[in-house]
Design a protein around this motif. Sequence first.
Motif, PDB file in Angstrom:
ATOM      1  N   PRO A  26       0.807  -1.227   0.000  1.00 49.82           N
ATOM      2  CA  PRO A  26       0.000   0.000   0.000  1.00 49.82           C
ATOM      3  C   PRO A  26       0.842   1.279   0.000  1.00 49.82           C
ATOM      4  O   PRO A  26       1.749   1.436   0.820  1.00 49.82           O
ATOM      5  CB  PRO A  26      -0.812  -0.122   1.293  1.00 49.82           C
ATOM      6  N   ARG A  27       0.514   2.157  -0.928  1.00 55.89           N
ATOM      7  CA  ARG A  27       1.136   3.485  -1.001  1.00 55.89           C
ATOM      8  C   ARG A  27       0.009   4.515  -0.969  1.00 55.89           C
ATOM      9  O   ARG A  27      -0.599   4.819  -2.003  1.00 55.89           O
ATOM     10  CB  ARG A  27       1.976   3.610  -2.268  1.00 55.89           C
ATOM     11  N   PRO A  28      -0.301   5.029   0.210  1.00 50.50           N
ATOM     12  CA  PRO A  28      -1.463   5.923   0.355  1.00 50.50           C
ATOM     13  C   PRO A  28      -1.470   7.094  -0.603  1.00 50.50           C
ATOM     14  O   PRO A  28      -2.541   7.536  -1.039  1.00 50.50           O
ATOM     15  CB  PRO A  28      -1.360   6.390   1.811  1.00 50.50           C
ATOM     16  N   ASP A  29      -0.285   7.602  -0.967  1.00 48.98           N
ATOM     17  CA  ASP A  29      -0.224   8.768  -1.852  1.00 48.98           C
ATOM     18  C   ASP A  29      -0.692   8.445  -3.269  1.00 48.98           C
ATOM     19  O   ASP A  29      -1.037   9.354  -4.033  1.00 48.98           O
ATOM     20  CB  ASP A  29       1.207   9.324  -1.896  1.00 48.98           C
ATOM     21  N   LEU A  30      -0.738   7.161  -3.614  1.00 49.08           N
ATOM     22  CA  LEU A  30      -1.163   6.767  -4.960  1.00 49.08           C
ATOM     23  C   LEU A  30      -2.527   6.090  -4.974  1.00 49.08           C
ATOM     24  O   LEU A  30      -2.997   5.689  -6.041  1.00 49.08           O
ATOM     25  CB  LEU A  30      -0.130   5.813  -5.574  1.00 49.08           C
ATOM     26  N   MET A  31      -3.145   5.977  -3.812  1.00 47.87           N
ATOM     27  CA  MET A  31      -4.394   5.222  -3.708  1.00 47.87           C
ATOM     28  C   MET A  31      -5.597   6.166  -3.669  1.00 47.87           C
ATOM     29  O   MET A  31      -5.563   7.199  -3.002  1.00 47.87           O
ATOM     30  CB  MET A  31      -4.365   4.324  -2.465  1.00 47.87           C
ATOM     31  N   ASP A  32      -6.610   5.783  -4.393  1.00 54.29           N
ATOM     32  CA  ASP A  32      -7.826   6.595  -4.508  1.00 54.29           C
ATOM     33  C   ASP A  32      -8.833   6.122  -3.466  1.00 54.29           C
ATOM     34  O   ASP A  32      -9.567   5.161  -3.686  1.00 54.29           O
ATOM     35  CB  ASP A  32      -8.402   6.465  -5.919  1.00 54.29           C
ATOM     36  N   GLY A  33      -8.857   6.795  -2.322  1.00 56.24           N
ATOM     37  CA  GLY A  33      -9.770   6.431  -1.247  1.00 56.24           C
ATOM     38  C   GLY A  33      -9.025   6.070   0.026  1.00 56.24           C
ATOM     39  O   GLY A  33      -7.792   6.126   0.088  1.00 56.24           O
ATOM     40  N   LYS A  34      -9.785   5.709   1.053  1.00 58.66           N
ATOM     41  CA  LYS A  34      -9.179   5.326   2.325  1.00 58.66           C
ATOM     42  C   LYS A  34      -8.417   4.020   2.138  1.00 58.66           C
ATOM     43  O   LYS A  34      -8.902   3.079   1.503  1.00 58.66           O
ATOM     44  CB  LYS A  34     -10.262   5.156   3.393  1.00 58.66           C
ATOM     45  N   VAL A  35      -7.235   3.968   2.725  1.00 48.62           N
ATOM     46  CA  VAL A  35      -6.360   2.818   2.520  1.00 48.62           C
ATOM     47  C   VAL A  35      -7.055   1.519   2.905  1.00 48.62           C
ATOM     48  O   VAL A  35      -7.021   0.529   2.164  1.00 48.62           O
ATOM     49  CB  VAL A  35      -5.051   2.981   3.329  1.00 48.62           C
ATOM     50  N   GLU A  36      -7.701   1.504   4.062  1.00 46.61           N
ATOM     51  CA  GLU A  36      -8.320   0.269   4.530  1.00 46.61           C
ATOM     52  C   GLU A  36      -9.432  -0.209   3.586  1.00 46.61           C
ATOM     53  O   GLU A  36      -9.609  -1.411   3.361  1.00 46.61           O
ATOM     54  CB  GLU A  36      -8.859   0.413   5.949  1.00 46.61           C
ATOM     55  N   ASP A  37     -10.188   0.751   3.027  1.00 46.11           N
ATOM     56  CA  ASP A  37     -11.267   0.378   2.103  1.00 46.11           C
ATOM     57  C   ASP A  37     -10.703  -0.178   0.802  1.00 46.11           C
ATOM     58  O   ASP A  37     -11.207  -1.163   0.263  1.00 46.11           O
ATOM     59  CB  ASP A  37     -12.153   1.590   1.810  1.00 46.11           C
ATOM     60  N   VAL A  38      -9.655   0.473   0.309  1.00 43.43           N
ATOM     61  CA  VAL A  38      -9.041   0.024  -0.947  1.00 43.43           C
ATOM     62  C   VAL A  38      -8.448  -1.369  -0.787  1.00 43.43           C
ATOM     63  O   VAL A  38      -8.612  -2.237  -1.646  1.00 43.43           O
ATOM     64  CB  VAL A  38      -7.960   1.020  -1.411  1.00 43.43           C
ATOM     65  N   LEU A  39      -7.773  -1.622   0.337  1.00 43.12           N
ATOM     66  CA  LEU A  39      -7.133  -2.915   0.533  1.00 43.12           C
ATOM     67  C   LEU A  39      -8.153  -4.031   0.725  1.00 43.12           C
ATOM     68  O   LEU A  39      -7.949  -5.154   0.237  1.00 43.12           O
ATOM     69  CB  LEU A  39      -6.174  -2.858   1.725  1.00 43.12           C
ATOM     70  N   ARG A  40      -9.226  -3.745   1.406  1.00 45.28           N
ATOM     71  CA  ARG A  40     -10.277  -4.767   1.548  1.00 45.28           C
ATOM     72  C   ARG A  40     -10.888  -5.100   0.182  1.00 45.28           C
ATOM     73  O   ARG A  40     -11.183  -6.258  -0.114  1.00 45.28           O
ATOM     74  CB  ARG A  40     -11.340  -4.296   2.538  1.00 45.28           C
ATOM     75  N   ARG A  41     -11.049  -4.083  -0.628  1.00 48.97           N
ATOM     76  CA  ARG A  41     -11.584  -4.313  -1.970  1.00 48.97           C
ATOM     77  C   ARG A  41     -10.582  -5.084  -2.827  1.00 48.97           C
ATOM     78  O   ARG A  41     -10.950  -5.985  -3.592  1.00 48.97           O
ATOM     79  CB  ARG A  41     -11.941  -2.961  -2.620  1.00 48.97           C
ATOM     80  N   LEU A  42      -9.309  -4.748  -2.682  1.00 47.00           N
ATOM     81  CA  LEU A  42      -8.250  -5.458  -3.401  1.00 47.00           C
ATOM     82  C   LEU A  42      -8.283  -6.949  -3.080  1.00 47.00           C
ATOM     83  O   LEU A  42      -8.262  -7.798  -3.985  1.00 47.00           O
ATOM     84  CB  LEU A  42      -6.888  -4.877  -3.030  1.00 47.00           C
ATOM     85  N   TYR A  59       5.638  -1.518   3.833  1.00 41.08           N
ATOM     86  CA  TYR A  59       4.637  -0.522   3.452  1.00 41.08           C
ATOM     87  C   TYR A  59       3.650  -0.260   4.589  1.00 41.08           C
ATOM     88  O   TYR A  59       3.189   0.875   4.764  1.00 41.08           O
ATOM     89  CB  TYR A  59       3.891  -0.983   2.204  1.00 41.08           C
ATOM     90  N   PHE A  60       3.342  -1.293   5.347  1.00 40.00           N
ATOM     91  CA  PHE A  60       2.442  -1.111   6.484  1.00 40.00           C
ATOM     92  C   PHE A  60       3.164  -0.407   7.635  1.00 40.00           C
ATOM     93  O   PHE A  60       2.593   0.472   8.297  1.00 40.00           O
ATOM     94  CB  PHE A  60       1.875  -2.456   6.936  1.00 40.00           C
ATOM     95  N   LYS A  66      -0.790   2.587  13.107  1.00 37.22           N
ATOM     96  CA  LYS A  66      -2.080   2.357  12.446  1.00 37.22           C
ATOM     97  C   LYS A  66      -1.932   1.413  11.262  1.00 37.22           C
ATOM     98  O   LYS A  66      -2.836   0.615  10.973  1.00 37.22           O
ATOM     99  CB  LYS A  66      -2.694   3.684  12.001  1.00 37.22           C
ATOM    100  N   GLY A  67      -0.798   1.480  10.593  1.00 38.13           N
ATOM    101  CA  GLY A  67      -0.561   0.580   9.480  1.00 38.13           C
ATOM    102  C   GLY A  67      -0.403  -0.860   9.940  1.00 38.13           C
ATOM    103  O   GLY A  67      -0.921  -1.786   9.300  1.00 38.13           O
ATOM    104  N   VAL A  68       0.312  -1.052  11.039  1.00 36.78           N
ATOM    105  CA  VAL A  68       0.496  -2.397  11.576  1.00 36.78           C
ATOM    106  C   VAL A  68      -0.838  -2.949  12.075  1.00 36.78           C
ATOM    107  O   VAL A  68      -1.153  -4.131  11.866  1.00 36.78           O
ATOM    108  CB  VAL A  68       1.548  -2.390  12.705  1.00 36.78           C
TER     109      VAL A  68
END
Length: 260
Positions: A26-42, A59-60, A66-68
């Motif tokens: 995960p790279r939050p600066d390149l992700m469209d939306g909240k990180v947790e939502d994007v990763l769950r969708r991924l 990356y976490f 919070k990342g861990v």
Amino acid sequence: MTENYEQKLARRIAKTGSRLCVGIDPRPDLMDGKVEDVLRRLIAETAPYAAALKPNMAYFEAMGIKGVELLEELLSEVPEDLPVILDAKRGDIGETQRYYAKAYFENWNVDAVTLSPFMGFDSIEPFLHHEGKGVYLLGVTSNPGSQDIQRQKLADGRYVFELVQEFRQRGIDEGLPGSVGLVVGLTNVAPEVMERVADVPLLVPGLGAQGGDLAGLAAEKRDAPTVINVSRGIMFPEEGNSFSDQAKYYAELIANQFAN
């Protein structure tokens, strides 16, 4: 008898027909939306096409506590039959490694971990006491610097990575239940390398953004399970494509190569 890691991975490959390992970087600066939502969708969208998931600790950790915590939450939500390879590349003295093993295998219950083997066998041994779990040792990694140590030849003609892969047999000889595989970068797959890589489980990064070629790897006929990792090529899809589209594309690309 507990199913070992190799058996679980082979069962998943047979079920899905896929050798794709989905890297989660995960790279939050390149992700469209909240990180947790994007990763769950991924995870949800790629799971049907995945032989394994590979979250990268760095990356976490870069997101702080919070990342861990997010990684811990995500790991608890992964389907039971989908193997998780934690990309941690830990390498330390045995006592410290024992606590890393406890953290990853007992607290987080991941299926396998990447390790740096260059402190010797006693630095990986604590992980091998965990039944049903596996490790991937850095063998011939995808970066150019793998030439500096891993692909150096010894006086007897062996490469350094051949010493590393011998740790698998040593673990077996010592009756340790953990499985040992090797990381072999797709960008460094060449006949002079692959003819020396034993028939062990392989984790192969380098497809997609790193430009690795599957042909050389697919030509190798192996019994041990091989998975090919794609991270950026799935996490940051071409415009108009979904995570699902990208995962399906890479899973089919890999399957077609291995079918030839």
